[in-house]
Design a protein around this motif. Structure first.
Motif, PDB file in Angstrom:
ATOM      1  N   GLN A   1      32.411 -91.601   3.003  1.00 48.85           N
ATOM      2  CA  GLN A   1      33.069 -92.035   4.236  1.00 48.85           C
ATOM      3  C   GLN A   1      33.388 -93.529   4.173  1.00 48.85           C
ATOM      4  O   GLN A   1      32.520 -94.361   3.893  1.00 48.85           O
ATOM      5  CB  GLN A   1      32.195 -91.755   5.455  1.00 48.85           C
ATOM      6  N   GLY A   2      34.642 -93.866   4.416  1.00 50.54           N
ATOM      7  CA  GLY A   2      35.064 -95.262   4.431  1.00 50.54           C
ATOM      8  C   GLY A   2      35.274 -95.896   3.071  1.00 50.54           C
ATOM      9  O   GLY A   2      35.669 -97.066   2.991  1.00 50.54           O
ATOM     10  N   VAL A   3      35.026 -95.160   1.983  1.00 46.23           N
ATOM     11  CA  VAL A   3      35.178 -95.728   0.647  1.00 46.23           C
ATOM     12  C   VAL A   3      36.667 -95.781   0.276  1.00 46.23           C
ATOM     13  O   VAL A   3      37.404 -94.814   0.464  1.00 46.23           O
ATOM     14  CB  VAL A   3      34.401 -94.897  -0.395  1.00 46.23           C
ATOM     15  N   ASP A   4      37.097 -96.921  -0.246  1.00 46.94           N
ATOM     16  CA  ASP A   4      38.488 -97.095  -0.659  1.00 46.94           C
ATOM     17  C   ASP A   4      38.697 -96.412  -2.009  1.00 46.94           C
ATOM     18  O   ASP A   4      38.172 -96.875  -3.032  1.00 46.94           O
ATOM     19  CB  ASP A   4      38.807 -98.584  -0.768  1.00 46.94           C
ATOM     20  N   PRO A   5      39.465 -95.316  -2.073  1.00 48.08           N
ATOM     21  CA  PRO A   5      39.653 -94.644  -3.362  1.00 48.08           C
ATOM     22  C   PRO A   5      40.470 -95.451  -4.352  1.00 48.08           C
ATOM     23  O   PRO A   5      40.433 -95.194  -5.557  1.00 48.08           O
ATOM     24  CB  PRO A   5      40.393 -93.358  -2.971  1.00 48.08           C
ATOM     25  N   PHE A   6      41.207 -96.441  -3.848  1.00 47.22           N
ATOM     26  CA  PHE A   6      42.054 -97.258  -4.717  1.00 47.22           C
ATOM     27  C   PHE A   6      41.352 -98.514  -5.216  1.00 47.22           C
ATOM     28  O   PHE A   6      41.947 -99.300  -5.962  1.00 47.22           O
ATOM     29  CB  PHE A   6      43.330 -97.649  -3.972  1.00 47.22           C
ATOM     30  N   ALA A   7      40.110 -98.732  -4.800  1.00 42.90           N
ATOM     31  CA  ALA A   7      39.399 -99.963  -5.145  1.00 42.90           C
ATOM     32  C   ALA A   7      39.303-100.199  -6.651  1.00 42.90           C
ATOM     33  O   ALA A   7      39.478-101.343  -7.098  1.00 42.90           O
ATOM     34  CB  ALA A   7      38.007 -99.965  -4.510  1.00 42.90           C
ATOM     35  N   PRO A   8      39.030 -99.180  -7.487  1.00 39.59           N
ATOM     36  CA  PRO A   8      38.976 -99.465  -8.931  1.00 39.59           C
ATOM     37  C   PRO A   8      40.296-100.025  -9.470  1.00 39.59           C
ATOM     38  O   PRO A   8      40.283-100.911 -10.348  1.00 39.59           O
ATOM     39  CB  PRO A   8      38.662 -98.090  -9.546  1.00 39.59           C
ATOM     40  N   MET A   9      41.424 -99.551  -8.958  1.00 43.76           N
ATOM     41  CA  MET A   9      42.719-100.049  -9.414  1.00 43.76           C
ATOM     42  C   MET A   9      42.949-101.473  -8.908  1.00 43.76           C
ATOM     43  O   MET A   9      43.437-102.342  -9.643  1.00 43.76           O
ATOM     44  CB  MET A   9      43.823 -99.109  -8.938  1.00 43.76           C
ATOM     45  N   LYS A  10      42.600-101.726  -7.662  1.00 41.90           N
ATOM     46  CA  LYS A  10      42.752-103.073  -7.111  1.00 41.90           C
ATOM     47  C   LYS A  10      41.859-104.065  -7.851  1.00 41.90           C
ATOM     48  O   LYS A  10      42.283-105.189  -8.171  1.00 41.90           O
ATOM     49  CB  LYS A  10      42.400-103.075  -5.623  1.00 41.90           C
ATOM     50  N   ASN A  11      40.612-103.655  -8.111  1.00 41.95           N
ATOM     51  CA  ASN A  11      39.672-104.565  -8.758  1.00 41.95           C
ATOM     52  C   ASN A  11      40.115-104.911 -10.173  1.00 41.95           C
ATOM     53  O   ASN A  11      39.911-106.043 -10.633  1.00 41.95           O
ATOM     54  CB  ASN A  11      38.280-103.923  -8.788  1.00 41.95           C
ATOM     55  N   ALA A  12      40.718-103.942 -10.867  1.00 40.32           N
ATOM     56  CA  ALA A  12      41.184-104.209 -12.227  1.00 40.32           C
ATOM     57  C   ALA A  12      42.234-105.308 -12.235  1.00 40.32           C
ATOM     58  O   ALA A  12      42.260-106.163 -13.131  1.00 40.32           O
ATOM     59  CB  ALA A  12      41.738-102.927 -12.853  1.00 40.32           C
ATOM     60  N   GLU A  13      43.111-105.301 -11.231  1.00 43.12           N
ATOM     61  CA  GLU A  13      44.128-106.346 -11.158  1.00 43.12           C
ATOM     62  C   GLU A  13      43.511-107.682 -10.775  1.00 43.12           C
ATOM     63  O   GLU A  13      43.840-108.724 -11.348  1.00 43.12           O
ATOM     64  CB  GLU A  13      45.208-105.966 -10.145  1.00 43.12           C
ATOM     65  N   LEU A  14      42.591-107.658  -9.810  1.00 48.29           N
ATOM     66  CA  LEU A  14      42.020-108.905  -9.317  1.00 48.29           C
ATOM     67  C   LEU A  14      41.135-109.580 -10.356  1.00 48.29           C
ATOM     68  O   LEU A  14      40.990-110.806 -10.332  1.00 48.29           O
ATOM     69  CB  LEU A  14      41.228-108.629  -8.038  1.00 48.29           C
ATOM     70  N   THR A  15      40.533-108.816 -11.252  1.00 50.79           N
ATOM     71  CA  THR A  15      39.670-109.393 -12.279  1.00 50.79           C
ATOM     72  C   THR A  15      40.406-109.666 -13.589  1.00 50.79           C
ATOM     73  O   THR A  15      39.784-110.053 -14.572  1.00 50.79           O
ATOM     74  CB  THR A  15      38.475-108.459 -12.559  1.00 50.79           C
ATOM     75  N   ASP A  16      41.708-109.476 -13.602  1.00 53.69           N
ATOM     76  CA  ASP A  16      42.511-109.763 -14.792  1.00 53.69           C
ATOM     77  C   ASP A  16      42.310-111.226 -15.192  1.00 53.69           C
ATOM     78  O   ASP A  16      42.555-112.133 -14.387  1.00 53.69           O
ATOM     79  CB  ASP A  16      43.975-109.486 -14.489  1.00 53.69           C
ATOM     80  N   PRO A  17      41.860-111.498 -16.428  1.00 51.05           N
ATOM     81  CA  PRO A  17      41.648-112.895 -16.840  1.00 51.05           C
ATOM     82  C   PRO A  17      42.906-113.757 -16.745  1.00 51.05           C
ATOM     83  O   PRO A  17      42.805-114.981 -16.612  1.00 51.05           O
ATOM     84  CB  PRO A  17      41.187-112.762 -18.300  1.00 51.05           C
ATOM     85  N   ALA A  18      44.079-113.122 -16.806  1.00 51.91           N
ATOM     86  CA  ALA A  18      45.330-113.892 -16.751  1.00 51.91           C
ATOM     87  C   ALA A  18      45.675-114.354 -15.348  1.00 51.91           C
ATOM     88  O   ALA A  18      46.606-115.153 -15.176  1.00 51.91           O
ATOM     89  CB  ALA A  18      46.483-113.056 -17.313  1.00 51.91           C
TER      90      ALA A  18
END
Length: 448
Positions: A135-152
């Motif tokens: 409940q309330g978990v963002d299913p897209f969070a793994p995709m968002k986090n991958a972009e936000l943690t991009d070293p570039a």
């Protein structure tokens, strides 16, 4: 490509009066998902299956959740629209009220309504609204986090360090265009790009830039054009289809500062660029305060929520240079009430902005400027219909309150406010220009 047939239909609709202008109130059909040549069909038959695969790869869903996702894919491509579960309807009042499409084939439903409802039902499939661990978990969070943690990501903001000595109008334009081109970083759009291929025999797919994803920009997307005091990306890359950036500069620089409301689009790179623009408006005194309108729940893969704003500021704060300092200033602005977040159930609905509820309308009407980011907000701003592309922008947004600017990279079929000769040239040279993410625009409707 999947938008070619519908493009031809819209070209046929671009009839003009004797004086060369589009009819002010010409009727136009809504975009649909039934035609295999239309963009909407491709979203449901190409993008959504790719999205479900990514979700199942990124989340440890159980067999029941996975089976429901597969069933939703089948239903949305070949079946009839099923009403939402009670707990889903409780979270989405528009779906509880708007029952006109329930029981009808999905193929008969307007694209904007169908797409919005698909994402609501997707959350239902993964138990987002149901009591329990998901409940309330963002299913897209793994995709968002991958972009936000991009070293570039940090190096992508290095150009900002050179803006300190730039003339005010050029610095403003660079930040506006950074926010605009940040809209290319749309995770949902990247899904459909990954499953489409160039036309046979043409490795550039008719791209006049030779297939360069930066649109011919040799700076690789640097919004300063490779020089922080240069004219911006329009000088070194493909020109904007509509460029009201100068009118926008005059609006914010020649009138008393007011509240700026930003109807956000995507998290990640785009949100980072949006925050840098808002920091600039606050630090230069061209905005007294900024209100970030976020989505109340996960939506359209990468749409920004309050937690995405938090995560983006946290990531920015670790940057060296001006971007890191901007994060500190924005956090301070939040602490003093000059940077606020707001949300509304309306933002996760397919209802056009002209029909926004009274409470939201009242708040936006008082703003000094409303910034509408991205493609989905544009569709709701002007109406997701096959308007003639030369329909005046002012006419299309007549029912929307306040002074406003649309910053949009084109990723769907609707477009207004463009010169007919521009449309004709693009139709001939690049048939999928409306949907392939290669074109962008800055359009304004500014009150005195």
């Amino acid at each position: 490509m999947m938008a070619t047939k519908s493009m031809k239909a819209m070209k046929a609709m671009t009839s003009t009066k004797a004086n060369g202008t589009a009819p002010a109130h010409a009727p136009a059909p809504t975009h649909g998902i039934a035609d295999p040549g239309a963009y909407g069909w491709g979203v449901f038959h190409e993008r959504h299956p790719a999205l479900v695969r990514r979700l199942c790869e990124g989340n440890p869903y159980g067999p029941e959740q996975r089976a429901r996702l597969d069933a939703l894919l089948d239903e949305s491509r070949t079946g009839r629209v099923r009403p939402p579960a009670p707990e889903t309807a409780a979270a989405a009042p528009w779906a509880a009220r708007d029952r006109r499409y329930f029981g009808r084939p999905w193929s008969e439903v307007p694209f904007l309504w169908a797409e919005s409802y698909f994402y609501l039902r997707l959350l239902e499939c993964v138990d987002h609204f149901s009591p329990g661990p998901w409940q309330g978990v963002d299913p897209f969070a793994p995709m968002k986090n991958a972009e936000l943690t991009d070293p570039a990501l940090e190096s992508d903001t290095a150009w900002l360090d050179g803006l300190a000595g730039a003339p005010p109008d050029e610095a403003f334009r660079a930040l506006v265009l950074a926010s605009l081109y940040g809209n290319r970083a749309d995770l949902g759009f990247q899904l459909v790009q990954a499953v489409t291929t160039p036309t046979d025999g043409d490795p550039t797919d008719g791209d006049p830039t030779g297939g360069d994803p930066t649109g011919g920009d040799p700076t690789g997307g640097d919004p300063t054009g490779g020089d922080p005091v240069a004219d911006g990306p329009g000088a070194s890359g493909a020109p904007l289809l509509a460029d009201d950036a100068e009118a926008l500069w005059k609006h914010v620089s020649r009138r008393p500062p007011g509240d700026v409301h930003v109807i956000l689009d995507n998290a990640g790179r785009e949100l980072l660029a949006d925050l840098l623009l808002m920091d600039h408006l606050l630090t230069t005194g061209r905005a007294t305060s900024v209100v970030l309108h976020v989505k109340p729940r996960p939506y359209y893969v990468s749409d920004a929520t309050a937690s995405d704003v938090r995560d983006c500021l946290t990531r920015m704060a670790a940057f060296r240079g001006e971007a890191g300092r901007a994060a500190g200033r924005l956090r301070e602005a939040a602490a003093t009430g000059r940077l606020r977040q707001a949300t509304h159930a309306f933002f996760c609905s397919p209802v056009e902005f002209a029909d926004m509820p009274a409470d939201l309308r009242a708040g936006l009407a008082q703003a000094g400027l409303c910034v509408y980011k991205g493609d989905l907000n544009y569709r709701r701003l002007v109406g997701d219909r096959a308007w003639p592309a030369d329909r005046p922008f002012d006419d299309a947004v007549a029912g929307v309150p306040g002074s406003l600017v649309a910053l949009r990279t084109l990723k769907s079929e609707v477009a207004v406010g463009l010169p007919k000769e521009t449309v004709d040239r693009l139709d001939a040279a690049r048939p999928d220009w409306r949907t392939d993410g290669s074109q962008a625009l800055v359009q304004t409707r500014l009150r005195p």
